[in-house]
Design a protein around this motif. Structure first.
Motif, PDB file in Angstrom:
ATOM      1  N   ALA A 179       2.064   5.882  -7.324  1.00  0.00           N
ATOM      2  CA  ALA A 179       1.003   6.754  -7.824  1.00  0.00           C
ATOM      3  C   ALA A 179       1.423   8.211  -7.772  1.00  0.00           C
ATOM      4  O   ALA A 179       1.157   8.999  -8.697  1.00  0.00           O
ATOM      5  N   TRP A 180       2.105   8.573  -6.709  1.00  0.00           N
ATOM      6  CA  TRP A 180       2.586   9.956  -6.603  1.00  0.00           C
ATOM      7  C   TRP A 180       3.623  10.263  -7.669  1.00  0.00           C
ATOM      8  O   TRP A 180       3.598  11.323  -8.305  1.00  0.00           O
ATOM      9  N   GLY A 216       1.189   3.813  -3.151  1.00  0.00           N
ATOM     10  CA  GLY A 216       0.973   5.252  -3.003  1.00  0.00           C
ATOM     11  C   GLY A 216       2.139   6.062  -3.545  1.00  0.00           C
ATOM     12  O   GLY A 216       1.956   7.094  -4.185  1.00  0.00           O
ATOM     13  N   ILE A 274       0.844  -1.212   0.000  1.00  0.00           N
ATOM     14  CA  ILE A 274       0.000   0.000   0.000  1.00  0.00           C
ATOM     15  C   ILE A 274       0.867   1.244   0.000  1.00  0.00           C
ATOM     16  O   ILE A 274       0.635   2.196  -0.752  1.00  0.00           O
TER      17      ILE A 274
END
Length: 490
Positions: free
Chosen positions: A84-85, A81, A77
């Protein structure tokens, strides 16, 4: 991470405590007052079997597995993240800025497909768009046979393909190699330029890779230079018109009131020699030159030459032999309209055909009259005169040696009899020919290539010397003495 580590330590401690826990043995009968009351539930619990050490260890391992699974999920997770950033951070402003100019005109790209690195070279974000489905038409025509195409930055690999109006490929290669290409003709062309940045060419694996494409249409319209080399000429001389190299490699054309033999190949293009007759109309003359589809009008100024005349009281006093412009024998006439070779007087020019001095009883443009009245002579007016279009030469001594005035090819060398005698015709190229009548012996023969100063033959008492461009006679003395500027261009 600190919290995760603490949780793991507590879980391990609890598991180990469960393994070490064991019921304490009875120390003896309990006092009556402390004896436990009979409880059926407790009896049921006492009847249940106790866990063995392997069973307890299995439960601990399963708990550890669940904990590790939770840890991995948590890490995924967190990593997701982060990715994705990073993916959102790979914005279009990271795309390379490539600039392309063609013949000084900046081109707009028609499509691109760039891959921006998110996690090294393993995961990239792709930006692709077709900006224009048809070629961009350049406004300005290309006026250079070898236009430049410049790609900035220059460290990208390039592939350029150019096709003509018939979809035939005229160039295929890199933009750098295109610098040495020359267009062979005017027309409309389509071009496609692909600029590529690959992993192998990139400085590091985190560089942006991909392609950008330019498609454009342009017109090559190269106007050849057209020059009137001799803006002003006199009667009996020669004018010259030069045309630079033509894209189509086809011969230019010239139209106007003056006769010419057309253009011939020159050192840097084409040249046309225009003979100016002795009686050409003076003043401005318009010449129209067409080359590679372009037409230009030139203005040639013709000035009057100074001619002399002679008056005789009897025809027996006329210069003999006399060979007028229309008196050339058929053997000579046939040679005046044949194809001529390349310019041969470019090396050495022209010289006089006699090493010794000579007299000229009859000059080019001189008119002989018989029986004019005093008033006619005083005004130089009258009918029946004959005008010479050649030169009658009388050498200092009879049977003097003659030399070739300029290099060329002998077209005729034979005895034509009568007043013509031994006759020689030499082709100097570009339609210019020397003609000599009245020789008594020849040292050349038809088919010979002769050089300036080479022995030509032996003169008679007089020699008639003539120079013609095509069928038009010009003044030989101007040419021999280097006073004909038009023939100095080649």
């Amino acid at each position: 991470m600190a919290n995760i580590s603490r949780t793991a330590q507590l879980s391990i401690a609890q598991i180990m405590a469960g393994l070490e826990e064991d019921p304490a043995p009875s120390a003896g009968p309990a006092p009556a007052s402390e004896a436990p009351q009979h409880d059926s539930t407790a009896d049921d619990e006492d009847d249940e079997p106790q866990d063995t050490i392997p069973q307890a260890l299995g439960r601990g391992v399963f708990g550890m597995f669940k904990w590790l699974l939770l840890v991995v999920l948590f890490v995924l997770i967190i990593a997701g993240g982060g990715v994705a950033w990073l993916y959102r951070s790979a914005t279009p402003d990271m795309l390379p800025e490539v600039k392309v100019t063609f013949d000084g005109q900046e081109l707009a790209p028609t499509a691109y497909k760039w891959h921006v690195p998110v996690v090294g070279s393993f995961f990239r974000r792709t930006y692709a768009e077709t900006l224009n489905s048809s070629p961009v038409v350049l406004e300005d025509a290309i006026s250079d046979a070898s236009p430049d195409i410049i790609v900035t930055p220059s460290d990208y690999s390039t592939q350029l393909t150019i096709t003509d109006a018939d979809k035939e490929t005229v160039y295929e290669g890199s933009a750098t190699a295109f610098r040495s290409y020359l267009f062979a003709e005017n027309g409309t062309f389509d071009a496609k330029l692909v600029v590529t940045a690959s992993d192998s060419a990139a400085e590091d694996r985190s560089s942006v890779t991909g392609t950008e494409t330019w498609q454009f249409r342009f017109t090559v319209s190269i106007k050849p230079s057209i020059t009137l080399c001799t803006p002003t000429v006199q009667q009996g001389s020669v004018a010259a018109v030069r045309v630079g190299s033509t894209m189509s490699r086809t011969e230019p054309t010239l139209t106007g009131p003056l006769e010419s033999t057309g253009f011939v190949r020159a050192a840097n293009g084409w040249i046309c020699y225009l003979p100016i007759p002795w009686n050409a109309e003076t003043g401005n003359t318009e010449l129209t030159v067409t080359a590679d589809g372009y037409t230009e009008t030139l203005t040639l100024s013709v000035r009057a030459a100074s001619y002399s005349y002679k008056d005789y009281s009897a025809k027996s006093q006329l210069t003999s032999p006399y060979i007028g412009a229309d008196d050339a024998p058929d053997a000579v006439r046939r040679l005046l309209t044949t194809d001529s070779g390349e310019i041969q007087w470019a090396v050495g020019g022209f010289v006089q055909p006699f090493l010794d001095s000579f007299d000229t009883p009859l000059l080019y443009g001189m008119t002989e009259y018989v029986g004019r009245s005093y008033s006619e002579r005083s005004t130089n007016y009258g009918y029946g005169g004959r005008t010479s279009t050649n030169v009658v030469i009388k050498p200092k001594k009879s049977k003097d040696s003659m030399i070739v005035p300029a290099s060329g090819h002998v077209l005729l060398a034979e005895d034509l009899g009568g007043s013509y005698g031994y006759t020689v015709v030499i082709d100097h190229g570009a339609g210019l020919r020397s003609i000599f009548y009245g020789l008594t012996a020849l040292d050349v023969k038809a088919g010979d290539d002769v050089k300036q100063g080479q022995l030509l033959g032996t003169s008679g008492r007089t020699v008639v010397a003539e120079l013609r461009i095509g069928t038009v006679p010009i003044n030989p003395l101007l040419v021999w003495r280097g006073q004909c500027d038009g023939l100095k261009y080649f």
